[in-house]
Design a protein around this motif. Structure first.
Motif, PDB file in Angstrom:
ATOM      1  N   ALA A 186       0.824  -1.208   0.000  1.00 46.11           N
ATOM      2  CA  ALA A 186       0.000   0.000   0.000  1.00 46.11           C
ATOM      3  C   ALA A 186       0.861   1.262   0.000  1.00 46.11           C
ATOM      4  O   ALA A 186       0.450   2.313  -0.483  1.00 46.11           O
ATOM      5  CB  ALA A 186      -0.914  -0.003   1.217  1.00 46.11           C
ATOM      6  N   ASN A 187       2.062   1.133   0.538  1.00 40.93           N
ATOM      7  CA  ASN A 187       2.971   2.279   0.592  1.00 40.93           C
ATOM      8  C   ASN A 187       3.154   2.931  -0.787  1.00 40.93           C
ATOM      9  O   ASN A 187       3.177   4.155  -0.914  1.00 40.93           O
ATOM     10  CB  ASN A 187       4.329   1.764   1.086  1.00 40.93           C
ATOM     11  N   ALA A 188       3.286   2.071  -1.816  1.00 43.71           N
ATOM     12  CA  ALA A 188       3.524   2.559  -3.175  1.00 43.71           C
ATOM     13  C   ALA A 188       2.385   3.459  -3.658  1.00 43.71           C
ATOM     14  O   ALA A 188       2.602   4.380  -4.459  1.00 43.71           O
ATOM     15  CB  ALA A 188       3.690   1.375  -4.121  1.00 43.71           C
ATOM     16  N   ILE A 189       1.167   3.218  -3.154  1.00 49.78           N
ATOM     17  CA  ILE A 189       0.001   4.003  -3.601  1.00 49.78           C
ATOM     18  C   ILE A 189       0.205   5.483  -3.275  1.00 49.78           C
ATOM     19  O   ILE A 189      -0.200   6.371  -4.029  1.00 49.78           O
ATOM     20  CB  ILE A 189      -1.295   3.486  -2.922  1.00 49.78           C
ATOM     21  N   ILE A 190       0.872   5.734  -2.136  1.00 51.92           N
ATOM     22  CA  ILE A 190       1.071   7.130  -1.715  1.00 51.92           C
ATOM     23  C   ILE A 190       1.913   7.859  -2.779  1.00 51.92           C
ATOM     24  O   ILE A 190       1.583   8.961  -3.207  1.00 51.92           O
ATOM     25  CB  ILE A 190       1.740   7.165  -0.319  1.00 51.92           C
ATOM     26  N   TYR A 191       2.979   7.201  -3.209  1.00 52.67           N
ATOM     27  CA  TYR A 191       3.833   7.809  -4.234  1.00 52.67           C
ATOM     28  C   TYR A 191       3.093   7.935  -5.573  1.00 52.67           C
ATOM     29  O   TYR A 191       3.073   9.011  -6.180  1.00 52.67           O
ATOM     30  CB  TYR A 191       5.129   7.010  -4.412  1.00 52.67           C
ATOM     31  N   TYR A 192       2.455   6.844  -6.016  1.00 51.37           N
ATOM     32  CA  TYR A 192       1.738   6.909  -7.304  1.00 51.37           C
ATOM     33  C   TYR A 192       0.711   8.043  -7.280  1.00 51.37           C
ATOM     34  O   TYR A 192       0.557   8.779  -8.256  1.00 51.37           O
ATOM     35  CB  TYR A 192       0.942   5.632  -7.591  1.00 51.37           C
ATOM     36  N   ALA A 193      -0.011   8.137  -6.176  1.00 51.11           N
ATOM     37  CA  ALA A 193      -1.097   9.128  -6.109  1.00 51.11           C
ATOM     38  C   ALA A 193      -0.531  10.545  -6.160  1.00 51.11           C
ATOM     39  O   ALA A 193      -1.000  11.379  -6.945  1.00 51.11           O
ATOM     40  CB  ALA A 193      -1.907   8.919  -4.830  1.00 51.11           C
ATOM     41  N   ILE A 194       0.476  10.808  -5.340  1.00 50.00           N
ATOM     42  CA  ILE A 194       1.020  12.169  -5.307  1.00 50.00           C
ATOM     43  C   ILE A 194       1.612  12.524  -6.676  1.00 50.00           C
ATOM     44  O   ILE A 194       1.390  13.611  -7.202  1.00 50.00           O
ATOM     45  CB  ILE A 194       2.065  12.306  -4.179  1.00 50.00           C
ATOM     46  N   ARG A 195       2.322  11.548  -7.271  1.00 50.45           N
ATOM     47  CA  ARG A 195       2.963  11.791  -8.576  1.00 50.45           C
ATOM     48  C   ARG A 195       1.908  12.119  -9.643  1.00 50.45           C
ATOM     49  O   ARG A 195       2.142  12.942 -10.526  1.00 50.45           O
ATOM     50  CB  ARG A 195       3.749  10.538  -8.995  1.00 50.45           C
ATOM     51  N   CYS A 196       0.762  11.427  -9.573  1.00 49.43           N
ATOM     52  CA  CYS A 196      -0.260  11.580 -10.617  1.00 49.43           C
ATOM     53  C   CYS A 196      -1.241  12.729 -10.346  1.00 49.43           C
ATOM     54  O   CYS A 196      -1.974  13.123 -11.244  1.00 49.43           O
ATOM     55  CB  CYS A 196      -1.047  10.282 -10.802  1.00 49.43           C
ATOM     56  N   ILE A 197      -1.248  13.253  -9.103  1.00 46.55           N
ATOM     57  CA  ILE A 197      -2.229  14.303  -8.788  1.00 46.55           C
ATOM     58  C   ILE A 197      -1.585  15.680  -8.632  1.00 46.55           C
ATOM     59  O   ILE A 197      -2.143  16.695  -9.043  1.00 46.55           O
ATOM     60  CB  ILE A 197      -2.985  13.942  -7.465  1.00 46.55           C
ATOM     61  N   VAL A 198      -0.391  15.714  -8.023  1.00 46.83           N
ATOM     62  CA  VAL A 198       0.145  16.995  -7.549  1.00 46.83           C
ATOM     63  C   VAL A 198       1.303  17.485  -8.408  1.00 46.83           C
ATOM     64  O   VAL A 198       2.212  16.710  -8.741  1.00 46.83           O
ATOM     65  CB  VAL A 198       0.630  16.824  -6.076  1.00 46.83           C
TER      66      VAL A 198
END
Ligand SMILES: Cc1ncc(COP(=O)(O)O)c(C=O)c1O
Length: 391
Positions: free
Chosen positions: A100-112
Protein backbone atom coordinates in the motif's frame (compact mmCIF):
# COMPACT_ATOMS: atom_id res chain seq x y z
CA UNK A 1 31.13 11.74 -5.34
CA UNK A 2 29.08 12.56 -8.46
CA UNK A 3 26.06 14.76 -7.89
CA UNK A 4 22.62 13.11 -8.02
CA UNK A 5 19.30 14.64 -9.08
CA UNK A 6 17.80 17.38 -6.90
CA UNK A 7 14.89 15.05 -6.11
CA UNK A 8 17.25 12.34 -4.81
CA UNK A 9 18.40 14.69 -2.04
CA UNK A 10 14.78 15.15 -0.94
CA UNK A 11 14.12 11.49 -0.04
CA UNK A 12 13.86 10.89 3.70
CA UNK A 13 12.48 7.34 3.75
CA UNK A 14 10.84 5.84 6.85
CA UNK A 15 12.53 6.50 10.23
CA UNK A 16 11.29 3.16 11.61
CA UNK A 17 13.65 1.28 9.32
CA UNK A 18 16.59 3.30 10.74
CA UNK A 19 15.49 2.39 14.29
CA UNK A 20 15.18 -1.25 13.26
CA UNK A 21 18.84 -1.16 12.09
CA UNK A 22 19.91 0.22 15.48
CA UNK A 23 17.83 -2.36 17.39
CA UNK A 24 19.15 -5.26 15.30
CA UNK A 25 22.71 -4.08 16.01
CA UNK A 26 22.02 -4.27 19.77
CA UNK A 27 20.54 -7.75 19.31
CA UNK A 28 23.64 -8.91 17.41
CA UNK A 29 25.65 -7.74 20.44
CA UNK A 30 23.55 -10.16 22.53
CA UNK A 31 21.12 -7.65 24.12
CA UNK A 32 17.52 -8.88 24.61
CA UNK A 33 15.01 -6.39 23.21
CA UNK A 34 11.23 -6.20 23.62
CA UNK A 35 9.80 -5.01 20.31
CA UNK A 36 7.17 -2.28 20.12
CA UNK A 37 8.68 -0.19 17.33
CA UNK A 38 7.49 -1.56 13.97
CA UNK A 39 3.87 -1.61 12.78
CA UNK A 40 4.29 -5.29 12.07
CA UNK A 41 1.72 -7.81 13.39
CA UNK A 42 3.40 -10.49 15.51
CA UNK A 43 0.96 -13.09 14.17
CA UNK A 44 1.97 -15.25 11.23
CA UNK A 45 -0.10 -15.00 8.05
CA UNK A 46 -3.12 -17.33 8.54
CA UNK A 47 -2.36 -20.80 7.15
CA UNK A 48 -5.30 -20.86 4.69
CA UNK A 49 -3.70 -17.84 2.94
CA UNK A 50 -0.18 -19.32 2.98
CA UNK A 51 -1.47 -22.63 1.59
CA UNK A 52 -3.12 -20.92 -1.38
CA UNK A 53 0.11 -18.98 -2.10
CA UNK A 54 2.20 -22.18 -2.08
CA UNK A 55 -0.35 -24.10 -4.15
CA UNK A 56 -0.41 -21.27 -6.66
CA UNK A 57 3.39 -21.35 -7.02
CA UNK A 58 3.25 -25.11 -7.56
CA UNK A 59 0.56 -24.61 -10.19
CA UNK A 60 2.90 -22.42 -12.20
CA UNK A 61 1.55 -18.94 -11.35
CA UNK A 62 5.04 -17.55 -11.77
CA UNK A 63 4.63 -15.34 -14.83
CA UNK A 64 3.81 -11.72 -15.57
CA UNK A 65 0.19 -10.82 -15.12
CA UNK A 66 -2.11 -7.94 -16.04
CA UNK A 67 -0.46 -4.86 -14.55
CA UNK A 68 -3.76 -3.63 -13.08
CA UNK A 69 -4.08 -6.93 -11.16
CA UNK A 70 -5.83 -10.28 -11.65
CA UNK A 71 -9.44 -9.98 -12.75
CA UNK A 72 -10.57 -12.38 -9.95
CA UNK A 73 -8.84 -10.32 -7.26
CA UNK A 74 -10.19 -7.01 -8.53
CA UNK A 75 -13.67 -8.55 -8.69
CA UNK A 76 -13.28 -9.78 -5.06
CA UNK A 77 -12.11 -6.32 -3.99
CA UNK A 78 -15.15 -4.73 -5.70
CA UNK A 79 -17.53 -7.18 -3.95
CA UNK A 80 -15.88 -6.57 -0.55
CA UNK A 81 -16.14 -2.83 -1.09
CA UNK A 82 -19.87 -3.25 -1.69
CA UNK A 83 -20.21 -5.07 1.65
CA UNK A 84 -17.98 -2.74 3.67
CA UNK A 85 -18.65 0.66 2.06
CA UNK A 86 -21.96 0.25 0.27
CA UNK A 87 -20.89 0.69 -3.36
CA UNK A 88 -19.38 -1.57 -6.00
CA UNK A 89 -16.57 0.11 -7.96
CA UNK A 90 -16.11 -0.69 -11.62
CA UNK A 91 -13.02 -2.84 -12.21
CA UNK A 92 -11.41 0.07 -14.06
CA UNK A 93 -11.41 1.84 -10.66
CA UNK A 94 -9.44 -0.91 -8.90
CA UNK A 95 -5.63 -1.22 -9.00
CA UNK A 96 -3.61 -3.95 -7.25
CA UNK A 97 -0.26 -2.59 -6.07
CA UNK A 98 3.01 -3.96 -4.65
CA UNK A 99 2.21 -2.90 -1.06
CA UNK A 100 0.00 0.00 0.00
CA UNK A 101 2.97 2.28 0.59
CA UNK A 102 3.52 2.56 -3.17
CA UNK A 103 0.00 4.00 -3.60
CA UNK A 104 1.07 7.13 -1.71
CA UNK A 105 3.83 7.81 -4.23
CA UNK A 106 1.74 6.91 -7.30
CA UNK A 107 -1.10 9.13 -6.11
CA UNK A 108 1.02 12.17 -5.31
CA UNK A 109 2.96 11.79 -8.58
CA UNK A 110 -0.26 11.58 -10.62
CA UNK A 111 -2.23 14.30 -8.79
CA UNK A 112 0.14 16.99 -7.55
CA UNK A 113 2.41 19.38 -9.48
CA UNK A 114 5.66 20.86 -8.16
CA UNK A 115 4.94 23.76 -5.82
CA UNK A 116 1.36 22.65 -5.08
CA UNK A 117 0.23 21.89 -1.55
CA UNK A 118 -0.79 18.66 0.14
CA UNK A 119 -2.48 18.79 3.55
CA UNK A 120 -1.23 15.95 5.76
CA UNK A 121 -2.06 14.84 9.32
CA UNK A 122 0.69 15.74 11.78
CA UNK A 123 1.62 13.45 13.45
CA UNK A 124 1.22 11.20 10.42
CA UNK A 125 2.70 8.27 8.52
CA UNK A 126 6.25 9.32 7.41
CA UNK A 127 5.88 8.16 3.79
CA UNK A 128 3.43 11.03 3.21
CA UNK A 129 6.08 13.63 4.03
CA UNK A 130 8.90 11.87 2.17
CA UNK A 131 6.86 11.32 -1.02
CA UNK A 132 5.53 14.89 -1.06
CA UNK A 133 9.04 16.33 -0.70
CA UNK A 134 10.43 13.99 -3.36
CA UNK A 135 7.74 15.15 -5.80
CA UNK A 136 8.64 18.83 -5.21
CA UNK A 137 5.29 19.59 -3.56
CA UNK A 138 4.73 21.21 -0.18
CA UNK A 139 3.39 19.36 2.87
CA UNK A 140 0.99 21.47 4.93
CA UNK A 141 0.61 19.79 8.33
CA UNK A 142 -2.80 19.77 9.98
CA UNK A 143 -2.32 19.23 13.72
CA UNK A 144 -3.93 16.25 15.45
CA UNK A 145 -4.47 17.67 18.92
CA UNK A 146 -4.20 15.68 22.12
CA UNK A 147 -7.17 17.59 23.56
CA UNK A 148 -9.27 16.18 20.68
CA UNK A 149 -8.01 12.65 21.36
CA UNK A 150 -5.79 13.23 18.30
CA UNK A 151 -8.78 13.19 15.96
CA UNK A 152 -8.42 15.26 12.80
CA UNK A 153 -10.92 18.12 12.97
CA UNK A 154 -12.58 19.81 9.99
CA UNK A 155 -12.14 23.30 11.51
CA UNK A 156 -8.35 22.84 11.79
CA UNK A 157 -8.16 21.60 8.22
CA UNK A 158 -10.43 24.21 6.65
CA UNK A 159 -8.09 27.04 7.68
CA UNK A 160 -5.20 25.51 5.76
CA UNK A 161 -6.84 25.32 2.34
CA UNK A 162 -5.40 27.73 -0.23
CA UNK A 163 -5.49 28.16 -4.00
CA UNK A 164 -2.54 25.78 -4.17
CA UNK A 165 -4.17 22.89 -2.24
CA UNK A 166 -4.40 19.92 -4.59
CA UNK A 167 -4.68 16.97 -2.26
CA UNK A 168 -5.66 16.17 1.32
CA UNK A 169 -4.49 12.98 2.97
CA UNK A 170 -6.59 11.56 5.77
CA UNK A 171 -5.82 8.40 7.73
CA UNK A 172 -8.49 6.82 9.90
CA UNK A 173 -7.78 4.85 12.08
CA UNK A 174 -4.51 6.69 12.39
CA UNK A 175 -0.89 5.69 12.47
CA UNK A 176 0.64 6.77 14.90
CA UNK A 177 -2.19 7.95 17.21
CA UNK A 178 -4.87 5.22 16.94
CA UNK A 179 -7.57 7.90 16.55
CA UNK A 180 -10.63 7.54 14.31
CA UNK A 181 -12.01 10.61 12.49
CA UNK A 182 -15.66 11.41 13.33
CA UNK A 183 -18.23 10.80 10.58
CA UNK A 184 -19.35 14.42 10.71
CA UNK A 185 -15.79 15.73 10.17
CA UNK A 186 -15.27 13.35 7.23
CA UNK A 187 -18.56 14.46 5.63
CA UNK A 188 -17.63 18.14 5.96
CA UNK A 189 -14.11 17.53 4.60
CA UNK A 190 -15.62 15.71 1.64
CA UNK A 191 -18.18 18.45 0.90
CA UNK A 192 -15.52 21.17 0.97
CA UNK A 193 -13.05 19.21 -1.18
CA UNK A 194 -15.78 18.34 -3.65
CA UNK A 195 -16.75 22.01 -3.95
CA UNK A 196 -13.16 23.21 -4.35
CA UNK A 197 -11.93 20.40 -6.63
CA UNK A 198 -9.43 18.93 -4.20
CA UNK A 199 -8.53 15.22 -4.18
CA UNK A 200 -8.76 13.19 -0.96
CA UNK A 201 -6.40 10.28 -0.42
CA UNK A 202 -8.14 8.26 2.27
CA UNK A 203 -5.62 5.90 3.85
CA UNK A 204 -7.83 3.10 5.17
CA UNK A 205 -5.21 0.45 5.83
CA UNK A 206 -6.47 0.04 9.42
CA UNK A 207 -10.19 0.10 8.50
CA UNK A 208 -10.71 -3.48 9.75
CA UNK A 209 -9.17 -2.53 13.10
CA UNK A 210 -11.73 -0.22 14.68
CA UNK A 211 -12.49 -1.40 18.21
CA UNK A 212 -16.14 -2.11 18.94
CA UNK A 213 -16.13 -0.06 22.15
CA UNK A 214 -14.85 3.10 20.37
CA UNK A 215 -16.82 4.59 17.47
CA UNK A 216 -17.21 3.28 13.95
CA UNK A 217 -15.33 3.37 10.69
CA UNK A 218 -16.45 5.88 8.09
CA UNK A 219 -14.97 6.70 4.68
CA UNK A 220 -15.49 9.63 2.27
CA UNK A 221 -15.82 6.96 -0.42
CA UNK A 222 -19.22 6.11 1.05
CA UNK A 223 -20.40 9.49 -0.30
CA UNK A 224 -18.28 9.77 -3.45
CA UNK A 225 -18.14 6.08 -4.49
CA UNK A 226 -14.62 6.95 -5.70
CA UNK A 227 -16.18 8.52 -8.81
CA UNK A 228 -15.02 12.09 -8.42
CA UNK A 229 -12.26 13.04 -5.99
CA UNK A 230 -11.80 10.23 -3.44
CA UNK A 231 -9.00 7.68 -3.68
CA UNK A 232 -8.92 4.81 -1.16
CA UNK A 233 -5.62 3.31 -0.06
CA UNK A 234 -6.02 -0.16 1.39
CA UNK A 235 -3.86 -3.22 1.86
CA UNK A 236 -3.38 -6.68 3.28
CA UNK A 237 -0.36 -6.04 5.54
CA UNK A 238 -2.15 -5.21 8.76
CA UNK A 239 -5.57 -6.92 8.70
CA UNK A 240 -4.23 -10.25 7.42
CA UNK A 241 -0.70 -10.09 8.92
CA UNK A 242 0.80 -10.02 5.41
CA UNK A 243 3.44 -7.27 5.71
CA UNK A 244 6.12 -9.29 3.89
CA UNK A 245 3.88 -10.24 0.95
CA UNK A 246 3.78 -6.66 -0.35
CA UNK A 247 0.31 -6.20 -1.75
CA UNK A 248 -2.11 -3.28 -1.59
CA UNK A 249 -5.25 -1.96 -3.32
CA UNK A 250 -6.14 1.48 -4.65
CA UNK A 251 -9.74 2.35 -5.56
CA UNK A 252 -10.36 5.70 -7.19
CA UNK A 253 -11.68 7.73 -10.11
CA UNK A 254 -11.13 5.88 -13.37
CA UNK A 255 -8.87 8.49 -15.03
CA UNK A 256 -6.60 8.62 -11.97
CA UNK A 257 -6.41 4.83 -11.55
CA UNK A 258 -5.54 4.51 -15.25
CA UNK A 259 -2.52 6.81 -14.85
CA UNK A 260 -1.46 5.21 -11.56
CA UNK A 261 -1.68 1.83 -13.33
CA UNK A 262 0.65 3.06 -16.08
CA UNK A 263 3.11 4.32 -13.45
CA UNK A 264 2.99 0.92 -11.72
CA UNK A 265 3.52 -0.75 -15.09
CA UNK A 266 6.56 1.47 -15.68
CA UNK A 267 8.18 0.82 -12.29
CA UNK A 268 6.97 -2.61 -11.13
CA UNK A 269 5.31 -4.25 -14.17
CA UNK A 270 2.84 -6.16 -11.98
CA UNK A 271 2.27 -7.80 -8.60
CA UNK A 272 3.32 -11.51 -8.62
CA UNK A 273 0.29 -13.70 -9.44
CA UNK A 274 0.78 -16.18 -6.54
CA UNK A 275 0.66 -13.25 -4.10
CA UNK A 276 -2.58 -12.09 -5.71
CA UNK A 277 -4.09 -15.59 -5.46
CA UNK A 278 -3.25 -15.63 -1.73
CA UNK A 279 -4.88 -12.20 -1.41
CA UNK A 280 -8.12 -13.56 -2.94
CA UNK A 281 -8.14 -16.21 -0.20
CA UNK A 282 -7.46 -13.49 2.41
CA UNK A 283 -10.59 -11.60 1.35
CA UNK A 284 -12.92 -14.49 0.53
CA UNK A 285 -11.70 -17.24 2.86
CA UNK A 286 -12.30 -17.88 6.55
CA UNK A 287 -12.25 -14.56 8.46
CA UNK A 288 -11.91 -16.03 11.97
CA UNK A 289 -8.15 -15.19 12.18
CA UNK A 290 -8.87 -11.54 11.33
CA UNK A 291 -11.48 -11.38 14.11
CA UNK A 292 -9.17 -13.16 16.54
CA UNK A 293 -6.31 -10.72 15.82
CA UNK A 294 -8.52 -7.63 16.24
CA UNK A 295 -9.93 -8.95 19.53
CA UNK A 296 -6.43 -9.71 20.77
CA UNK A 297 -5.22 -6.18 19.82
CA UNK A 298 -8.18 -4.74 21.66
CA UNK A 299 -7.25 -6.60 24.89
CA UNK A 300 -3.55 -5.70 24.60
CA UNK A 301 -4.45 -2.05 24.07
CA UNK A 302 -6.36 -1.96 27.36
CA UNK A 303 -3.53 -3.62 29.33
CA UNK A 304 -0.97 -1.27 27.79
CA UNK A 305 -2.91 1.98 28.09
CA UNK A 306 -4.16 1.31 31.63
CA UNK A 307 -0.59 0.38 32.61
CA UNK A 308 0.85 3.56 31.04
CA UNK A 309 -1.74 5.74 32.79
CA UNK A 310 -0.73 4.18 36.12
CA UNK A 311 2.78 5.67 35.72
CA UNK A 312 3.16 9.18 37.17
CA UNK A 313 4.08 11.62 34.39
CA UNK A 314 2.60 9.58 31.49
CA UNK A 315 -0.87 10.06 30.04
CA UNK A 316 -2.46 8.21 27.15
CA UNK A 317 -5.85 8.15 25.41
CA UNK A 318 -7.47 4.79 24.76
CA UNK A 319 -6.91 4.23 20.99
CA UNK A 320 -10.05 3.74 18.89
CA UNK A 321 -8.37 1.68 16.19
CA UNK A 322 -5.14 0.54 14.45
CA UNK A 323 -2.34 -1.07 16.49
CA UNK A 324 -0.76 1.96 18.17
CA UNK A 325 -0.89 3.81 21.48
CA UNK A 326 0.48 7.35 21.60
CA UNK A 327 1.32 8.43 25.17
CA UNK A 328 2.47 11.89 26.21
CA UNK A 329 5.63 11.59 28.36
CA UNK A 330 6.29 15.31 28.98
CA UNK A 331 5.14 14.94 32.61
CA UNK A 332 8.36 12.98 33.20
CA UNK A 333 10.37 16.07 32.22
CA UNK A 334 11.56 14.36 29.03
CA UNK A 335 10.97 14.59 25.32
CA UNK A 336 9.70 11.55 23.44
CA UNK A 337 13.19 11.05 21.96
CA UNK A 338 14.81 11.07 25.42
CA UNK A 339 12.25 8.56 26.67
CA UNK A 340 12.86 6.27 23.67
CA UNK A 341 16.67 6.40 24.18
CA UNK A 342 16.32 5.71 27.91
CA UNK A 343 14.04 2.74 27.33
CA UNK A 344 16.15 1.22 24.55
CA UNK A 345 19.46 1.52 26.37
CA UNK A 346 18.35 0.90 29.99
CA UNK A 347 15.28 -1.31 29.72
CA UNK A 348 15.77 -3.07 26.37
CA UNK A 349 12.43 -1.77 25.05
CA UNK A 350 12.25 -0.57 21.43
CA UNK A 351 9.77 2.27 20.76
CA UNK A 352 9.55 5.18 18.32
CA UNK A 353 9.59 8.89 19.24
CA UNK A 354 6.64 11.07 18.20
CA UNK A 355 9.16 13.29 16.36
CA UNK A 356 9.46 10.56 13.68
CA UNK A 357 5.90 11.44 12.62
CA UNK A 358 6.03 15.21 12.15
CA UNK A 359 6.57 18.48 13.94
CA UNK A 360 3.67 18.31 16.40
CA UNK A 361 4.58 15.35 18.54
CA UNK A 362 7.89 15.90 20.37
CA UNK A 363 6.24 15.06 23.72
CA UNK A 364 4.93 11.72 22.51
CA UNK A 365 6.04 8.16 21.93
CA UNK A 366 4.49 5.57 19.61
CA UNK A 367 4.03 2.14 21.11
CA UNK A 368 2.90 -0.56 18.74
CA UNK A 369 1.09 -3.31 20.66
CA UNK A 370 2.15 -6.13 18.40
CA UNK A 371 3.55 -8.09 21.30
CA UNK A 372 1.95 -10.54 23.77
CA UNK A 373 0.12 -9.39 26.90
CA UNK A 374 2.89 -11.09 28.91
CA UNK A 375 5.54 -8.98 27.16
CA UNK A 376 3.43 -5.81 27.48
CA UNK A 377 3.24 -6.42 31.25
CA UNK A 378 6.99 -7.12 31.37
CA UNK A 379 7.71 -3.91 29.42
CA UNK A 380 5.47 -1.88 31.77
CA UNK A 381 7.27 -3.15 34.85
CA UNK A 382 10.69 -2.53 33.22
CA UNK A 383 9.56 1.01 32.36
CA UNK A 384 8.52 1.67 35.95
CA UNK A 385 11.80 0.22 37.28
CA UNK A 386 13.92 2.27 34.85
CA UNK A 387 12.06 5.49 35.69
CA UNK A 388 12.45 4.80 39.43
CA UNK A 389 16.21 4.19 39.07
CA UNK A 390 16.55 7.40 37.11
CA UNK A 391 15.85 9.16 40.42
C1 LIG B 1 -0.92 4.56 7.65
C2 LIG B 1 -0.23 3.57 6.78
N1 LIG B 1 -0.44 3.61 5.45
C3 LIG B 1 0.18 2.75 4.62
C4 LIG B 1 1.05 1.79 5.10
C5 LIG B 1 1.75 0.89 4.12
O1 LIG B 1 1.44 -0.47 4.25
P1 LIG B 1 2.06 -1.59 3.32
O2 LIG B 1 2.96 -0.94 2.35
O3 LIG B 1 2.79 -2.55 4.22
O4 LIG B 1 0.93 -2.27 2.65
C6 LIG B 1 1.31 1.71 6.47
C7 LIG B 1 2.27 0.76 7.00
O5 LIG B 1 2.75 0.86 8.12
C8 LIG B 1 0.64 2.63 7.34
O6 LIG B 1 0.83 2.60 8.67
Amino acid sequence: MLKLSNAAYQIDGQPMFKVLDQVQKLEREGKKILHFELGEPDFDTPTNIVDVGIESLRNGDTHYTNSMGLFELRESVAETTLKSRGFKPDLSQVLITPGANAIIYYAIRCIVNEGEEVIVPDPGFPTYFSAIKFCGAKAIPVPLREKNKHQLKFDDLKKLITEKTKLIIINSPSNPTGSVIAKDDISKIYELCHEKGIFILSDEIYSRSVFKDQGEFYSPSMIDHCNNNVLILNGFSKAFAMTGWRIGVAIGPQHLIKKMGLLLQTINSCVPPFIQKAAIEAINGDQSSVRMMTEEYSERRKVLVNGLNSIDGIRCHMPSGSIYAFPNVSGLGMTGEEFVDLMLNNAGIALLPGSSFGKNADDFVRICYVNSIKNIQLALSKMKETLKNRG
